[in-house]
Design a protein around this motif. Structure first.
Motif, PDB file in Angstrom:
ATOM      1  N   LEU A 187     -48.404  13.527  37.668  1.00 22.56           N
ATOM      2  CA  LEU A 187     -49.008  12.470  37.855  1.00 22.56           C
ATOM      3  C   LEU A 187     -49.500  12.373  39.267  1.00 22.56           C
ATOM      4  O   LEU A 187     -50.919  12.001  39.627  1.00 22.56           O
ATOM      5  CB  LEU A 187     -48.843  11.045  37.311  1.00 22.56           C
ATOM      6  CG  LEU A 187     -48.772  10.910  35.893  1.00 22.56           C
ATOM      7  CD1 LEU A 187     -47.968   9.591  35.394  1.00 22.56           C
ATOM      8  CD2 LEU A 187     -49.844  11.238  35.370  1.00 22.56           C
ATOM      9  N   LEU A 188     -48.627  12.658  40.299  1.00 20.50           N
ATOM     10  CA  LEU A 188     -49.006  12.571  41.773  1.00 20.50           C
ATOM     11  C   LEU A 188     -49.681  13.468  42.380  1.00 20.50           C
ATOM     12  O   LEU A 188     -50.650  13.342  43.093  1.00 20.50           O
ATOM     13  CB  LEU A 188     -47.554  12.467  42.349  1.00 20.50           C
ATOM     14  CG  LEU A 188     -46.849  11.050  43.107  1.00 20.50           C
ATOM     15  CD1 LEU A 188     -47.389  10.360  43.981  1.00 20.50           C
ATOM     16  CD2 LEU A 188     -46.811  10.185  41.938  1.00 20.50           C
ATOM     17  N   ASP A 194     -55.330   8.255  48.035  1.00 22.03           N
ATOM     18  CA  ASP A 194     -55.227   6.795  48.238  1.00 22.03           C
ATOM     19  C   ASP A 194     -54.770   5.958  47.140  1.00 22.03           C
ATOM     20  O   ASP A 194     -54.805   4.375  47.192  1.00 22.03           O
ATOM     21  CB  ASP A 194     -56.486   6.484  48.857  1.00 22.03           C
ATOM     22  CG  ASP A 194     -57.555   6.486  47.724  1.00 22.03           C
ATOM     23  OD1 ASP A 194     -57.769   7.338  47.043  1.00 22.03           O
ATOM     24  OD2 ASP A 194     -58.591   5.573  47.720  1.00 22.03           O
ATOM     25  N   LYS A 195     -54.591   6.539  46.017  1.00 25.00           N
ATOM     26  CA  LYS A 195     -53.956   5.898  44.641  1.00 25.00           C
ATOM     27  C   LYS A 195     -52.713   6.425  44.095  1.00 25.00           C
ATOM     28  O   LYS A 195     -52.372   6.283  42.947  1.00 25.00           O
ATOM     29  CB  LYS A 195     -55.154   5.864  43.760  1.00 25.00           C
ATOM     30  CG  LYS A 195     -56.483   4.942  44.210  1.00 25.00           C
ATOM     31  CD  LYS A 195     -57.747   4.981  43.116  1.00 25.00           C
ATOM     32  CE  LYS A 195     -58.633   4.263  43.570  1.00 25.00           C
ATOM     33  NZ  LYS A 195     -59.461   4.681  44.756  1.00 25.00           N
ATOM     34  N   ILE A 198     -50.142   3.892  42.580  1.00 24.26           N
ATOM     35  CA  ILE A 198     -50.517   3.207  41.317  1.00 24.26           C
ATOM     36  C   ILE A 198     -49.995   4.377  40.182  1.00 24.26           C
ATOM     37  O   ILE A 198     -49.491   4.004  39.072  1.00 24.26           O
ATOM     38  CB  ILE A 198     -52.052   3.027  41.188  1.00 24.26           C
ATOM     39  CG1 ILE A 198     -52.504   1.987  42.108  1.00 24.26           C
ATOM     40  CG2 ILE A 198     -52.400   2.601  39.857  1.00 24.26           C
ATOM     41  CD1 ILE A 198     -54.132   1.587  42.078  1.00 24.26           C
ATOM     42  N   PHE A 199     -50.531   5.421  40.351  1.00 20.64           N
ATOM     43  CA  PHE A 199     -50.098   6.450  39.345  1.00 20.64           C
ATOM     44  C   PHE A 199     -48.572   6.905  39.507  1.00 20.64           C
ATOM     45  O   PHE A 199     -48.091   7.213  38.434  1.00 20.64           O
ATOM     46  CB  PHE A 199     -51.025   7.816  39.732  1.00 20.64           C
ATOM     47  CG  PHE A 199     -52.434   7.576  39.167  1.00 20.64           C
ATOM     48  CD1 PHE A 199     -52.711   7.759  37.869  1.00 20.64           C
ATOM     49  CD2 PHE A 199     -53.523   7.210  39.990  1.00 20.64           C
ATOM     50  CE1 PHE A 199     -54.189   7.598  37.413  1.00 20.64           C
ATOM     51  CE2 PHE A 199     -54.679   6.880  39.639  1.00 20.64           C
ATOM     52  CZ  PHE A 199     -55.211   7.205  38.391  1.00 20.64           C
ATOM     53  N   GLY A 200     -47.925   6.538  40.620  1.00 20.16           N
ATOM     54  CA  GLY A 200     -46.480   6.822  40.763  1.00 20.16           C
ATOM     55  C   GLY A 200     -45.874   5.957  39.726  1.00 20.16           C
ATOM     56  O   GLY A 200     -44.784   6.072  39.134  1.00 20.16           O
ATOM     57  N   ASP A 370     -49.449  -0.243  46.487  1.00 18.12           N
ATOM     58  CA  ASP A 370     -50.051   0.344  47.556  1.00 18.12           C
ATOM     59  C   ASP A 370     -50.745  -0.473  48.494  1.00 18.12           C
ATOM     60  O   ASP A 370     -51.465  -0.121  49.628  1.00 18.12           O
ATOM     61  CB  ASP A 370     -51.507   1.121  46.864  1.00 18.12           C
ATOM     62  CG  ASP A 370     -51.099   2.423  46.469  1.00 18.12           C
ATOM     63  OD1 ASP A 370     -50.057   2.955  46.650  1.00 18.12           O
ATOM     64  OD2 ASP A 370     -51.929   2.980  45.474  1.00 18.12           O
ATOM     65  N   ARG A 371     -50.338  -2.229  48.485  1.00 15.58           N
ATOM     66  CA  ARG A 371     -50.760  -2.877  49.450  1.00 15.58           C
ATOM     67  C   ARG A 371     -49.514  -3.017  50.350  1.00 15.58           C
ATOM     68  O   ARG A 371     -49.796  -3.619  51.422  1.00 15.58           O
ATOM     69  CB  ARG A 371     -51.177  -4.235  48.713  1.00 15.58           C
ATOM     70  CG  ARG A 371     -52.250  -4.124  47.864  1.00 15.58           C
ATOM     71  CD  ARG A 371     -52.839  -5.512  47.513  1.00 15.58           C
ATOM     72  NE  ARG A 371     -53.876  -5.553  46.504  1.00 15.58           N
ATOM     73  CZ  ARG A 371     -54.551  -6.493  46.010  1.00 15.58           C
ATOM     74  NH1 ARG A 371     -54.010  -7.812  46.274  1.00 15.58           N
ATOM     75  NH2 ARG A 371     -55.593  -6.310  45.177  1.00 15.58           N
ATOM     76  N   PHE A 372     -48.503  -2.468  50.048  1.00 19.49           N
ATOM     77  CA  PHE A 372     -47.189  -2.617  51.079  1.00 19.49           C
ATOM     78  C   PHE A 372     -46.724  -1.346  51.275  1.00 19.49           C
ATOM     79  O   PHE A 372     -46.811  -0.517  50.609  1.00 19.49           O
ATOM     80  CB  PHE A 372     -46.354  -3.692  50.428  1.00 19.49           C
ATOM     81  CG  PHE A 372     -46.899  -5.238  50.230  1.00 19.49           C
ATOM     82  CD1 PHE A 372     -46.813  -6.139  51.317  1.00 19.49           C
ATOM     83  CD2 PHE A 372     -47.218  -5.467  48.913  1.00 19.49           C
ATOM     84  CE1 PHE A 372     -47.415  -7.251  50.953  1.00 19.49           C
ATOM     85  CE2 PHE A 372     -47.801  -6.468  48.498  1.00 19.49           C
ATOM     86  CZ  PHE A 372     -47.743  -7.616  49.649  1.00 19.49           C
ATOM     87  N   GLY A 373     -45.834  -1.236  52.348  1.00 22.55           N
ATOM     88  CA  GLY A 373     -45.095   0.040  52.388  1.00 22.55           C
ATOM     89  C   GLY A 373     -43.943   0.155  51.559  1.00 22.55           C
ATOM     90  O   GLY A 373     -43.516  -0.900  51.097  1.00 22.55           O
TER      91      GLY A 373
END
Length: 510
Positions: A187-188, A194-195, A198-200, A370-373
């Motif tokens: 999936l990765l 850039d996404k 989410i898929f992880g 994906d909005r945070f580290g």
């Protein structure tokens, strides 16, 4: 033609920070770089849209791999008493051997734990198979093994053979181990840069849904009864059978095709189909990959500092995840709550509630991960988990010495809180951070090591907790508090930031 980075300071802005400019240069030959933990510069990431074929692939892989893996992990809990009775009656009728209660408990422990041993074997083999058979070929093997184990589960009661149940658990564990190695990596490799977060997370969403689904179907009023348990244990096979024909339509990993198979034209074709764009618009995604004929081995990974660091981080996070006690909460929360004063009925539904919280927070994490580290989320998740584990420990100690009703309800709240904050970071991130720390070459081996760490930790906790519980009784959660505190220190000191920022650069790589 390749891209290199140079520093250029303009005269007009000499008092400002240096700017990084990307310039194309002719006649440059790209050489392989073993350092996949890039810390100085990376190419900018172009924003990509999620295509229908990628969504379709994610859904089918979840139904055929992730959900069955979570399902088989949790399905043994609810019908344990019914299954022990069937094992005893079957052995008496077939072999004329009478087991003592202790021997019967030992047999059931073997039938439960053989799934974990199968997972370890699958984790070891998964990385190699993913390179030999391809990502799609390994998925096909996973589906086939799951279907065979499903047939064995539904047949063992009719044929009155405990041996078939044993083999089915072993095969389902093998398939689960292969899944844990292959699916996050696959999936990765398919997802836009850039996404990836989410898929992880999608793999963990499937795991948690499968776990919750097995808890729901395992209730005695549904499929957890004496007559229906074969359908309970084999239900996941219907999902696998449903999605098996879709294997013909999902793409092979373009990164695998280009880097491992050195098939650039086919990789570009699959990438174009994945992104829904012409080849000329997506070829940049392969430009920074190196198609190497060299074979990556564990020895090579151990000798190269960057890859070795990625291996240590991936395995330690996954082992720490298991040693945080999450599976003890799911495996033994019913027993813990009953001992704390709740009825069997409410304890079962509280356990189901904990599973529901785990699934919901995993779905929610896909919206913000994906909005945070990654490092920030891990530190937040693990720190609050320590607080919740300490509260669970304290509540159990209080209830052991004093029968206080309201503390029982506090215990439920703390269990739910632990599952909630675990799901923010410690739950999903260890499954895919290994793919973010490494390139395609060493990735299968490191993901195999991740899966082995997961199953080994799971096996150790499942094997030792009953003994720990008997030895230190109400203080049995104290080792998990200690291990999780050590995990905070490791994350703070060692783990780099791997989340790619909106500018396309890693925000704090080490």
């Amino acid at each position: 033609m390749t891209k290199i980075f140079i520093w250029n300071k303009t005269k007009e802005a000499s008092d400002l920070d240096d700017e990084m400019e990307f310039k194309n240069t002719e006649n440059e030959i790209k050489t392989p770089d073993s350092n996949y933990l890039l810390d100085k510069s990376e190419c900018q990431i172009k924003e990509s849209k999620v295509s229908r074929i990628l969504i379709f692939t994610t859904i089918t892989i979840s139904l055929g791999c992730s959900i069955p893996t979570g399902y088989n992990t949790g399905v043994v809990n609810a019908p344990a008493l019914v299954m022990k009775q069937w094992c005893n009656e079957t052995i008496v009728n077939r072999y004329g051997v009478h087991f003592t209660p202790t021997q019967l408990d030992g047999l059931w422990s073997i039938l439960v734990s053989i799934f974990l041993l199968g997972g370890i074997a699958g984790g070891i083999a998964g990385g190699k198979l993913a390179d030999i058979l391809g990502r799609k070929g390994t998925l096909k093997l996973i589906y086939l093994i799951y279907l065979v184990s499903g047939v064995l589960f539904i047949s063992c009661k009719t044929l009155a053979m405990v041996e078939l149940f044993f083999i089915a658990r072993l095969l389902s564990g093998l398939s689960a181990g292969l899944t844990m190695t292959t699916v996050p990596m696959y999936l990765l490799e398919l997802s836009p840069s850039d996404k990836k977060g989410i898929f992880g997370v999608m793999f963990t969403v499937g795991l948690n849904f499968g776990l919750l689904f097995s808890q729901l179907l395992g209730l005695e009023s549904i499929l957890g009864s004496e007559s229906l348990w074969p359908f309970l244990f084999s239900f996941y096979a219907s999902l696998v059978l449903l999605v098996f024909p879709t294997l013909s339509f999902i793409p092979e990993s373009p990164k695998y095709l280009y880097t491992i198979r050195n098939e650039r034209s086919k990789a570009l074709s699959e990438l174009s189909r994945l992104r829904g764009k012409p080849i000329s618009d997506v070829s940049w995604e392969l430009e920074d990959l190196f198609a190497s004929p060299e074979v990556w081995t564990l020895k090579r990974i151990l000798l190269e500092p960057a890859s070795f660091k990625a291996l240590i981080i991936t395995c330690t996070l996954m082992l720490g995840q298991q040693l945080s006690g999450i599976n003890v909460v799911f495996y033994y929360s019913t027993e813990i709550l009953i001992k704390s004063g709740l009825s069997v009925y409410w304890a079962q539904y509280a356990n189901l509630g904990a599973g529901s919280v785990g699934f919901i927070v995993t779905v929610m994490s896909a919206l913000f991960i994906d909005r945070f580290g990654r490092k920030s989320l891990l530190l937040f998740s693990v720190t609050v988990s320590v607080v919740m584990l300490s509260a669970i420990l304290t509540s159990i100690v209080v209830l052991t010495h004093n029968s206080i009703t309201w503390v029982s309800y506090l215990l439920i709240i703390f269990i739910f809180g632990y599952v909630l904050f675990y799901g923010f970071g410690l739950g999903p991130i260890p499954f895919f951070i290994g793919s973010e720390l490494t390139d395609v070459g060493p990735r299968p081996i490191i993901m195999s090591a991740m899966a082995v760490s997961n199953w080994t930790g799971n096996f150790l906790v499942g094997l030792t907790f009953p003994f720990i519980n008997n030895m230190i009784k109400e203080y049995s959660f104290s080792p998990f508090v200690m291990f999780t505190i050590l995990l905070i220190v490791f994350i703070w000191k060692v783990v780099p930031e791997t989340k790619i920022s909106s500018s396309g650069l890693r925000s704090n790589n080490v």
